[in-house]
Design an enzyme around this catalytic site. Structure first.
Site, PDB file in Angstrom:
ATOM      1  N   GLU A  81       6.090  28.256  -9.320  1.00  9.96           N
ATOM      2  CA  GLU A  81       7.322  28.795  -9.878  1.00  9.96           C
ATOM      3  C   GLU A  81       8.126  29.479  -8.774  1.00  9.96           C
ATOM      4  O   GLU A  81       7.904  30.662  -8.486  1.00  9.96           O
ATOM      5  CB  GLU A  81       7.006  29.821 -10.970  1.00  9.96           C
ATOM      6  CG  GLU A  81       6.230  29.263 -12.135  1.00  9.96           C
ATOM      7  CD  GLU A  81       6.511  30.053 -13.407  1.00  9.96           C
ATOM      8  OE1 GLU A  81       6.996  29.447 -14.360  1.00  9.96           O
ATOM      9  OE2 GLU A  81       6.287  31.264 -13.433  1.00  9.96           O
TER      10      GLU A  81
ATOM     11  N   GLY B 211      14.602  31.919 -14.591  1.00  9.91           N
ATOM     12  CA  GLY B 211      15.618  32.590 -15.409  1.00  9.91           C
ATOM     13  C   GLY B 211      17.001  32.592 -14.786  1.00  9.91           C
ATOM     14  O   GLY B 211      17.888  33.316 -15.243  1.00  9.91           O
TER      15      GLY B 211
ATOM     16  N   LYS C 153       7.494  35.519 -22.832  1.00  5.07           N
ATOM     17  CA  LYS C 153       7.742  36.839 -22.226  1.00  5.07           C
ATOM     18  C   LYS C 153       7.844  37.895 -23.343  1.00  5.07           C
ATOM     19  O   LYS C 153       7.161  37.774 -24.342  1.00  5.07           O
ATOM     20  CB  LYS C 153       8.987  36.800 -21.353  1.00  5.07           C
ATOM     21  CG  LYS C 153       8.987  35.612 -20.398  1.00  5.07           C
ATOM     22  CD  LYS C 153      10.039  35.702 -19.356  1.00  5.07           C
ATOM     23  CE  LYS C 153      10.053  34.423 -18.538  1.00  5.07           C
ATOM     24  NZ  LYS C 153      10.850  34.509 -17.340  1.00  5.07           N
TER      25      LYS C 153
ATOM     26  N   ASN D 105       6.178  30.187 -22.069  1.00  7.73           N
ATOM     27  CA  ASN D 105       5.972  31.618 -21.825  1.00  7.73           C
ATOM     28  C   ASN D 105       7.104  32.390 -22.491  1.00  7.73           C
ATOM     29  O   ASN D 105       8.225  32.406 -21.986  1.00  7.73           O
ATOM     30  CB  ASN D 105       5.967  31.863 -20.302  1.00  7.73           C
ATOM     31  CG  ASN D 105       5.933  33.337 -19.949  1.00  7.73           C
ATOM     32  OD1 ASN D 105       5.618  34.182 -20.782  1.00  7.73           O
ATOM     33  ND2 ASN D 105       6.267  33.656 -18.706  1.00  7.73           N
TER      34      ASN D 105
ATOM     35  N   GLU E 102       7.067  37.988 -12.427  1.00 11.15           N
ATOM     36  CA  GLU E 102       7.519  39.271 -13.004  1.00 11.15           C
ATOM     37  C   GLU E 102       6.407  40.314 -12.941  1.00 11.15           C
ATOM     38  O   GLU E 102       6.665  41.498 -12.764  1.00 11.15           O
ATOM     39  CB  GLU E 102       8.017  39.047 -14.446  1.00 11.15           C
ATOM     40  CG  GLU E 102       9.355  38.334 -14.453  1.00 11.15           C
ATOM     41  CD  GLU E 102       9.611  37.441 -15.650  1.00 11.15           C
ATOM     42  OE1 GLU E 102       8.937  37.596 -16.686  1.00 11.15           O
ATOM     43  OE2 GLU E 102      10.492  36.560 -15.541  1.00 11.15           O
TER      44      GLU E 102
ATOM     45  N   HIS F  14       2.187  35.860 -12.767  1.00 13.04           N
ATOM     46  CA  HIS F  14       3.604  35.535 -12.960  1.00 13.04           C
ATOM     47  C   HIS F  14       4.446  36.411 -12.030  1.00 13.04           C
ATOM     48  O   HIS F  14       4.111  37.573 -11.799  1.00 13.04           O
ATOM     49  CB  HIS F  14       4.000  35.768 -14.421  1.00 13.04           C
ATOM     50  CG  HIS F  14       5.357  35.213 -14.722  1.00 13.04           C
ATOM     51  ND1 HIS F  14       6.512  35.890 -14.402  1.00 13.04           N
ATOM     52  CD2 HIS F  14       5.738  34.040 -15.280  1.00 13.04           C
ATOM     53  CE1 HIS F  14       7.551  35.139 -14.759  1.00 13.04           C
ATOM     54  NE2 HIS F  14       7.109  34.017 -15.292  1.00 13.04           N
TER      55      HIS F  14
ATOM     56  N   SER G   7      13.640  27.511 -14.712  1.00 13.67           N
ATOM     57  CA  SER G   7      14.841  26.911 -15.313  1.00 13.67           C
ATOM     58  C   SER G   7      14.641  25.442 -15.689  1.00 13.67           C
ATOM     59  O   SER G   7      15.548  24.622 -15.555  1.00 13.67           O
ATOM     60  CB  SER G   7      16.050  27.073 -14.376  1.00 13.67           C
ATOM     61  OG  SER G   7      16.322  28.439 -14.197  1.00 13.67           O
TER      62      SER G   7
HETATM   63  C1  PEP Z   1       8.884  31.603 -16.361  1.00 12.79           C
HETATM   64  O1  PEP Z   1       9.176  32.771 -16.532  1.00 12.79           O
HETATM   65  O2  PEP Z   1       7.708  31.262 -16.216  1.00 12.79           O
HETATM   66  C2  PEP Z   1       9.975  30.636 -16.325  1.00 12.79           C
HETATM   67  C3  PEP Z   1       9.737  29.466 -15.812  1.00 12.79           C
HETATM   68  O3  PEP Z   1      11.180  31.055 -16.828  1.00 12.79           O
HETATM   69  P1  PEP Z   1      12.498  30.159 -17.037  1.00 12.79           P
HETATM   70  O4  PEP Z   1      12.059  28.821 -17.561  1.00 12.79           O
HETATM   71  O5  PEP Z   1      13.326  30.913 -18.009  1.00 12.79           O
HETATM   72  O6  PEP Z   1      13.144  30.029 -15.691  1.00 12.79           O
END
Ligand code: PEP
Length: 257
Positions: free
Chosen positions: A174, A180, A11, A9, A104, A102, A220
């Site tokens: 998630e 992040g 973003k 992803n 966000e 997601h 992460s």
């Molecule tokens: C995400 O935004 O779906 C995600 C998993 O981000 P990150 O891997 O940067 O934590």
């Protein structure tokens, strides 16, 4: 058969030039390692910004097992929704998947479970596979209500689907506190929640369907920790944010499947 999946992803990152370089590098690497593209039950998915969706779909079209996802879609088929993109447009651009829910989108753009259910319906109607994201905040985990939160997200946005439609979905767990932040869930925490989700699927849809649906971990995940996270029996791969923006790192994650 349940697929092993790594989805990147991006973003709101990457110009088309940057994206083209990354995708070309990853597919060249895949072709060098697996002569005929990925094995049957493996998937790599790029989720670039909308501006690169169509070109990305063309770039991956000759590499077996590599697909493209949009990062979002609107719930309506078309109409006066300035700035939005429809599932019809995404499909026409060559994508096969769409990320829905997601964290966000939920927090920054106030998308609730009912709205996400509509998006899921529209995506499926237009032959897109939803990659449906669920997960709890840090506060919710500290309050020990993380299982209830995830169950409600699934009940209200996904579990209205009949058998033949739920089968086309991918679920991504998630935990919001891990996205992040550099703080990934431990392999035990990931497995515990994935097994919980699979059990919910089993109760609602039965054993055959529940064991066929891929459940990805996101938060992460990187080249260092991917192998141990993916080593759990109910973790079928990852939805990757930051670490999907560098070809070498993304490839390390793919090779951890
Ligand atoms: C995400 O935004 O779906 C995600 C998993 O981000 P990150 O891997 O940067 O934590």
């Amino acid at each position: 058969m349940r697929k092993k999946i790594v989805a990147g992803n991006w973003k709101m990152n990457m110009t088309s030039d940057e994206g083209r370089r990354l995708v070309k590098s990853v597919i060249m690497d895949i072709k060098e390692r697996f002569s005929n593209g990925l094995p049957e039950d493996y998937r790599v998915i790029f989720a670039p910004p909308f501006t690169f969706l169509e070109e990305c779909s063309k770039l991956v079209s000759n590499t077996k097992g590599v697909y493209v996802a949009a990062q979002n879609c609107h719930s309506a088929e078309k109409g006066a929704f300035t700035g939005e993109i429809s599932a019809v447009m995404i499909k026409a651009a060559g994508a096969d998947y769409v990320i829905i829910g997601h964290s966000e989108r939920r927090t920054i753009f106030a998308e609730n479970n009912a709205f996400l259910a509509q998006k899921v319906n529209t995506a499926i109607k237009n032959n897109l596979h939803p990659i449906f994201c669920c997960g709890e905040s840090l506060k919710e985990r500290e309050e020990n209500i993380h299982f209830n939160v995830v169950e409600t997200q699934l009940q209200e946005s996904l579990f209205h689907l009949p058998d033949h439609q739920i089968k086309s979905c991918v679920i991504a767990y998630e935990p919001v506190w891990a996205i992040g932040t550099g703080l990934n869930a431990s392999p035990e925490q990931a497995q515990e929640m994935h097994a919980f989700i699979r059990n919910l699927l089993m109760k609602k849809y039965g054993k055959a369907i529940s064991s066929d649906i891929s459940i990805l971990y996101g938060g992460s995940c990187n080249g260092e920790n991917a192998r141990v996270l993916f080593g759990n029996s109910d973790v079928d791969g990852g939805l990757i944010g930051g670490a999907s923006l560098k070809a070498v790192e993304f490839m390390r994650i793919i090779m951890s499947l």
